[in-house]
Design an enzyme around this catalytic site. Sequence first.
Site, PDB file in Angstrom:
ATOM      1  N   ALA A 221       6.509 -34.626  -2.238  1.00  0.00           N
ATOM      2  CA  ALA A 221       6.616 -33.160  -2.115  1.00  0.00           C
ATOM      3  C   ALA A 221       5.234 -32.579  -1.823  1.00  0.00           C
ATOM      4  O   ALA A 221       5.072 -31.768  -0.908  1.00  0.00           O
ATOM      5  CB  ALA A 221       7.191 -32.563  -3.402  1.00  0.00           C
TER       6      ALA A 221
ATOM      7  N   SER B 234       2.680 -35.666 -16.019  1.00  0.00           N
ATOM      8  CA  SER B 234       1.583 -35.821 -15.063  1.00  0.00           C
ATOM      9  C   SER B 234       2.119 -36.453 -13.794  1.00  0.00           C
ATOM     10  O   SER B 234       3.099 -37.191 -13.821  1.00  0.00           O
ATOM     11  CB  SER B 234       0.506 -36.761 -15.613  1.00  0.00           C
ATOM     12  OG  SER B 234       0.073 -36.371 -16.876  1.00  0.00           O
ATOM     13  N   THR B 235       1.446 -36.182 -12.685  1.00  0.00           N
ATOM     14  CA  THR B 235       1.784 -36.849 -11.433  1.00  0.00           C
ATOM     15  C   THR B 235       1.174 -38.240 -11.469  1.00  0.00           C
ATOM     16  O   THR B 235      -0.016 -38.402 -11.719  1.00  0.00           O
ATOM     17  CB  THR B 235       1.210 -36.056 -10.248  1.00  0.00           C
ATOM     18  OG1 THR B 235       1.694 -34.724 -10.357  1.00  0.00           O
ATOM     19  CG2 THR B 235       1.621 -36.653  -8.928  1.00  0.00           C
TER      20      THR B 235
ATOM     21  N   GLU C  84       6.323 -32.121 -12.619  1.00  0.00           N
ATOM     22  CA  GLU C  84       6.303 -30.656 -12.647  1.00  0.00           C
ATOM     23  C   GLU C  84       5.935 -30.139 -11.254  1.00  0.00           C
ATOM     24  O   GLU C  84       4.945 -30.558 -10.678  1.00  0.00           O
ATOM     25  CB  GLU C  84       5.266 -30.186 -13.683  1.00  0.00           C
ATOM     26  CG  GLU C  84       5.215 -28.704 -13.865  1.00  0.00           C
ATOM     27  CD  GLU C  84       6.611 -28.101 -13.997  1.00  0.00           C
ATOM     28  OE1 GLU C  84       7.317 -28.420 -14.965  1.00  0.00           O
ATOM     29  OE2 GLU C  84       7.015 -27.308 -13.108  1.00  0.00           O
TER      30      GLU C  84
ATOM     31  N   ASP D 243      -4.062 -31.620 -27.869  1.00  0.00           N
ATOM     32  CA  ASP D 243      -5.095 -31.962 -26.893  1.00  0.00           C
ATOM     33  C   ASP D 243      -6.305 -32.485 -27.649  1.00  0.00           C
ATOM     34  O   ASP D 243      -6.552 -32.086 -28.797  1.00  0.00           O
ATOM     35  CB  ASP D 243      -5.472 -30.694 -26.099  1.00  0.00           C
ATOM     36  CG  ASP D 243      -6.107 -30.995 -24.752  1.00  0.00           C
ATOM     37  OD1 ASP D 243      -5.469 -30.737 -23.724  1.00  0.00           O
ATOM     38  OD2 ASP D 243      -7.250 -31.518 -24.730  1.00  0.00           O
TER      39      ASP D 243
ATOM     40  N   CYS E 169      -4.141 -30.868  -6.921  1.00  0.00           N
ATOM     41  CA  CYS E 169      -3.089 -31.840  -6.625  1.00  0.00           C
ATOM     42  C   CYS E 169      -3.063 -32.401  -5.210  1.00  0.00           C
ATOM     43  O   CYS E 169      -2.945 -33.622  -5.034  1.00  0.00           O
ATOM     44  CB  CYS E 169      -1.728 -31.227  -6.923  1.00  0.00           C
ATOM     45  SG  CYS E 169      -1.489 -30.959  -8.676  1.00  0.00           S
ATOM     46  N   PHE E 170      -3.111 -31.530  -4.202  1.00  0.00           N
ATOM     47  CA  PHE E 170      -2.801 -31.997  -2.848  1.00  0.00           C
ATOM     48  C   PHE E 170      -3.652 -33.203  -2.423  1.00  0.00           C
ATOM     49  O   PHE E 170      -3.125 -34.248  -2.049  1.00  0.00           O
ATOM     50  CB  PHE E 170      -2.951 -30.855  -1.836  1.00  0.00           C
ATOM     51  CG  PHE E 170      -1.787 -29.898  -1.824  1.00  0.00           C
ATOM     52  CD1 PHE E 170      -0.660 -30.125  -2.602  1.00  0.00           C
ATOM     53  CD2 PHE E 170      -1.811 -28.757  -1.029  1.00  0.00           C
ATOM     54  CE1 PHE E 170       0.417 -29.246  -2.595  1.00  0.00           C
ATOM     55  CE2 PHE E 170      -0.736 -27.876  -1.014  1.00  0.00           C
ATOM     56  CZ  PHE E 170       0.368 -28.112  -1.797  1.00  0.00           C
TER      57      PHE E 170
HETATM   58  C1  UDX Z   1      -2.887 -32.767 -15.069  1.00  0.00           C
HETATM   59  C2  UDX Z   1      -3.139 -33.703 -13.919  1.00  0.00           C
HETATM   60  O1  UDX Z   1      -4.310 -33.310 -13.248  1.00  0.00           O
HETATM   61  C3  UDX Z   1      -2.025 -33.782 -12.935  1.00  0.00           C
HETATM   62  O2  UDX Z   1      -2.128 -34.929 -12.148  1.00  0.00           O
HETATM   63  C4  UDX Z   1      -0.767 -33.905 -13.592  1.00  0.00           C
HETATM   64  O3  UDX Z   1       0.246 -33.691 -12.675  1.00  0.00           O
HETATM   65  C5  UDX Z   1      -0.602 -33.019 -14.808  1.00  0.00           C
HETATM   66  O4  UDX Z   1      -1.709 -33.076 -15.662  1.00  0.00           O
HETATM   67  P1  UDX Z   1      -3.516 -30.263 -15.344  1.00  0.00           P
HETATM   68  O5  UDX Z   1      -2.627 -29.816 -16.447  1.00  0.00           O
HETATM   69  O6  UDX Z   1      -3.850 -29.274 -14.281  1.00  0.00           O
HETATM   70  O7  UDX Z   1      -2.848 -31.453 -14.564  1.00  0.00           O
HETATM   71  O8  UDX Z   1      -4.812 -30.960 -15.934  1.00  0.00           O
HETATM   72  P2  UDX Z   1      -5.844 -30.412 -16.973  1.00  0.00           P
HETATM   73  O9  UDX Z   1      -5.857 -28.928 -16.958  1.00  0.00           O
HETATM   74  O10 UDX Z   1      -7.110 -31.173 -16.753  1.00  0.00           O
HETATM   75  O11 UDX Z   1      -5.209 -30.829 -18.388  1.00  0.00           O
HETATM   76  C6  UDX Z   1      -5.179 -32.095 -18.915  1.00  0.00           C
HETATM   77  C7  UDX Z   1      -5.453 -31.988 -20.413  1.00  0.00           C
HETATM   78  O12 UDX Z   1      -5.253 -33.261 -21.020  1.00  0.00           O
HETATM   79  C8  UDX Z   1      -6.870 -31.545 -20.779  1.00  0.00           C
HETATM   80  O13 UDX Z   1      -6.834 -30.392 -21.582  1.00  0.00           O
HETATM   81  C9  UDX Z   1      -7.449 -32.741 -21.547  1.00  0.00           C
HETATM   82  O14 UDX Z   1      -8.337 -32.376 -22.584  1.00  0.00           O
HETATM   83  C10 UDX Z   1      -6.204 -33.407 -22.065  1.00  0.00           C
HETATM   84  N1  UDX Z   1      -6.370 -34.815 -22.393  1.00  0.00           N
HETATM   85  C11 UDX Z   1      -6.925 -35.674 -21.512  1.00  0.00           C
HETATM   86  C12 UDX Z   1      -5.937 -35.283 -23.640  1.00  0.00           C
HETATM   87  O15 UDX Z   1      -5.465 -34.503 -24.482  1.00  0.00           O
HETATM   88  N2  UDX Z   1      -6.082 -36.610 -23.916  1.00  0.00           N
HETATM   89  C13 UDX Z   1      -6.671 -37.488 -23.048  1.00  0.00           C
HETATM   90  O16 UDX Z   1      -6.790 -38.672 -23.357  1.00  0.00           O
HETATM   91  C14 UDX Z   1      -7.095 -37.003 -21.800  1.00  0.00           C
HETATM   92  C1  UDX Z   2       0.873 -27.402  -5.493  1.00  0.00           C
HETATM   93  C2  UDX Z   2       2.378 -27.467  -5.234  1.00  0.00           C
HETATM   94  O1  UDX Z   2       2.781 -26.299  -4.505  1.00  0.00           O
HETATM   95  C3  UDX Z   2       3.131 -27.572  -6.544  1.00  0.00           C
HETATM   96  O2  UDX Z   2       4.522 -27.724  -6.306  1.00  0.00           O
HETATM   97  C4  UDX Z   2       2.607 -28.767  -7.331  1.00  0.00           C
HETATM   98  O3  UDX Z   2       3.237 -28.838  -8.578  1.00  0.00           O
HETATM   99  C5  UDX Z   2       1.110 -28.674  -7.516  1.00  0.00           C
HETATM  100  O4  UDX Z   2       0.465 -28.524  -6.252  1.00  0.00           O
HETATM  101  P1  UDX Z   2      -0.831 -25.511  -6.264  1.00  0.00           P
HETATM  102  O5  UDX Z   2      -1.892 -26.477  -5.860  1.00  0.00           O
HETATM  103  O6  UDX Z   2      -0.920 -24.864  -7.599  1.00  0.00           O
HETATM  104  O7  UDX Z   2       0.617 -26.209  -6.209  1.00  0.00           O
HETATM  105  O8  UDX Z   2      -0.772 -24.303  -5.196  1.00  0.00           O
HETATM  106  P2  UDX Z   2      -0.146 -24.128  -3.744  1.00  0.00           P
HETATM  107  O9  UDX Z   2       0.479 -22.788  -3.704  1.00  0.00           O
HETATM  108  O10 UDX Z   2       0.684 -25.257  -3.322  1.00  0.00           O
HETATM  109  O11 UDX Z   2      -1.440 -24.042  -2.814  1.00  0.00           O
HETATM  110  C6  UDX Z   2      -2.274 -25.174  -2.563  1.00  0.00           C
HETATM  111  C7  UDX Z   2      -3.343 -24.803  -1.559  1.00  0.00           C
HETATM  112  O12 UDX Z   2      -2.787 -24.610  -0.256  1.00  0.00           O
HETATM  113  C8  UDX Z   2      -4.099 -23.504  -1.882  1.00  0.00           C
HETATM  114  O13 UDX Z   2      -5.468 -23.685  -1.608  1.00  0.00           O
HETATM  115  C9  UDX Z   2      -3.485 -22.508  -0.945  1.00  0.00           C
HETATM  116  O14 UDX Z   2      -4.328 -21.431  -0.657  1.00  0.00           O
HETATM  117  C10 UDX Z   2      -3.239 -23.383   0.290  1.00  0.00           C
HETATM  118  N1  UDX Z   2      -2.213 -22.853   1.204  1.00  0.00           N
HETATM  119  C11 UDX Z   2      -0.931 -22.689   0.769  1.00  0.00           C
HETATM  120  C12 UDX Z   2      -2.547 -22.588   2.532  1.00  0.00           C
HETATM  121  O15 UDX Z   2      -3.695 -22.765   2.939  1.00  0.00           O
HETATM  122  N2  UDX Z   2      -1.562 -22.148   3.383  1.00  0.00           N
HETATM  123  C13 UDX Z   2      -0.271 -21.956   2.981  1.00  0.00           C
HETATM  124  O16 UDX Z   2       0.561 -21.561   3.821  1.00  0.00           O
HETATM  125  C14 UDX Z   2       0.059 -22.237   1.632  1.00  0.00           C
END
Ligand code: UDX
Ligand code: UDX
Length: 462
Positions: free
Chosen positions: A226, A134-135, A164, A40, A279-280
């Site tokens: 999804a 990543s998405t 993922e 990272d 994500c959502f």
């Molecule tokens: C991220 C994205 O938000 C999501 O769309 C995707 O599905 C998976 O990657 P997340 O792991 O939750 O999800 O993001 P985050 O916790 O922000 O981690 C990304 C990491 O990448 C950070 O630690 C950041 O420092 C690093 N990064 C970013 C690099 O190492 N190089 C870069 O050029 C940019």
């Molecule tokens: C989501 C997807 O579930 C996962 O597959 C994808 O990889 C990343 O995005 P995440 O955002 O970590 O995961 O959590 P999730 O459990 O999906 O909840 C998302 C939001 O919906 C939360 O704020 C949760 O509280 C809310 N939620 C969930 C509701 O309000 N009602 C429900 O019945 C379920």
Amino acid sequence: MSESGKFSMKIICIGAGYVGGPTMAMIAARCPQYKVTVVDINAERIAAWNSDKLPIYEPGLLDVVKTARGRNLFFSTNIADAINEAEVIFVSVNTPTKTFGEGAGKAADLQYWEKTARDIIKASNSDKIIVEKSTLPVRTAHAMERILNANEKGMHFEVLSNPEFLAEGTAIEDLKSPDRVLIGSQLTEKGLAAREKLVEIYANWVPRERILTSNVWSAELSKLVANAFLAQRISSINSISMLCEATEANVSEVAKAIGMDSRIGSRFLNASVGFGGSCFKKDILNLVYICESYGMTEVAEYWENVVLMNEYQKKRFVRNMIRVMFNTIASKRVALFGFAFKADTGDTRESPAIDVAKQLVDEHARVVITDPEALDNVPKDLAGCMEYITTETDPYEAAKGAHAIAIMTEWKEYKTLDFERIFKSMEKPAFVFDGRNILDHKKLFEIGFNVYPLGKECWKHF
Ligand code: UDX
Ligand code: UDX
């Protein structure tokens, strides 16, 4: 034995975030024969991954990390060396919503992705498999292959899509026993060979029948779809919660009744103050942008409404608070129980509690926030509003002198609080707004609270 002989494959992941960290920890724990390195640009994050205070809170994660760290799992900021020695490179750098230029507010910002592709070219001296973790917008793999394969060293890069699906709070369980692992590739000989290599990695612990293969575009699109479908269920039940309040129907009973239909299914039907998470919203807006760019206005509008309904639910929650608290909350202390976007995580990205707090501050309420894991994020998430906001680690202290408590996150500890004690310490009349429907509303009413659940009849004393 030399290090190169010790491991049968070298895998790296660029991006040590919520996705990259836990996913690689699981691969390393389950596959001691591979060397797994997570890199990272953020040195502080890497240092935390190398300590016992990991940069993210996720139940069970530390145990998995400890199983493999130093054995075959390494966290490093030396990105170039790691790239050079790797055969398979997962990329999970962030892809936030664009905040500028064309597509601002909707399209994915791919600058970190493209920069990473160029870093890979620079540091590489041999062919590699690049895995999109990543998405990403559908057809990103095409752009990536064009950039990567335009290198002048004659190297070949095969790009796979392996989105993922883990959810935060249950990441370890989701990774241990995924519903499915999806791997998309080009259907060329090289594409299929790369795909098989990735299948082989997951097959170390995931049953083959759960490893799904597809073309690369289907895999990219499936992740967006999804998330859009999951979020759409929440917006659908939230829209019905409003109708329930007006008609004396009960949203939990409705959800149970429809969820027992095996065609509908019971999960993701909990009405809430709104969905959050990184994500959502981002992924749906991305889907909307893609549809718009293909001229599919109706399809784009259909999905955009899932986000608009979610924004509305958060507004409606606060409007209701103001209405029942005699149309003014100015200078009233309001305690928010929970700041994380869901239970069992310290993550607050897009947390509904942020919007609720901002709206309360707009009304000049004095907001006090409590949360077992996420309080450190409050000053950053609510920058500009902190004059009206305080934080308390102890929920009993947060409730002291408050006119109202609003449940923002479904932390299980909130269910077992001593609400008699809390009631005694609050201003009267005392209100509870249950934005997650987790409390015993009748019991709270009997203690003396005026109780406002979501999508259910309220319990009020006057
Ligand atoms: C991220 C994205 O938000 C999501 O769309 C995707 O599905 C998976 O990657 P997340 O792991 O939750 O999800 O993001 P985050 O916790 O922000 O981690 C990304 C990491 O990448 C950070 O630690 C950041 O420092 C690093 N990064 C970013 C690099 O190492 N190089 C870069 O050029 C940019
Ligand atoms: C989501 C997807 O579930 C996962 O597959 C994808 O990889 C990343 O995005 P995440 O955002 O970590 O995961 O959590 P999730 O459990 O999906 O909840 C998302 C939001 O919906 C939360 O704020 C949760 O509280 C809310 N939620 C969930 C509701 O309000 N009602 C429900 O019945 C379920």
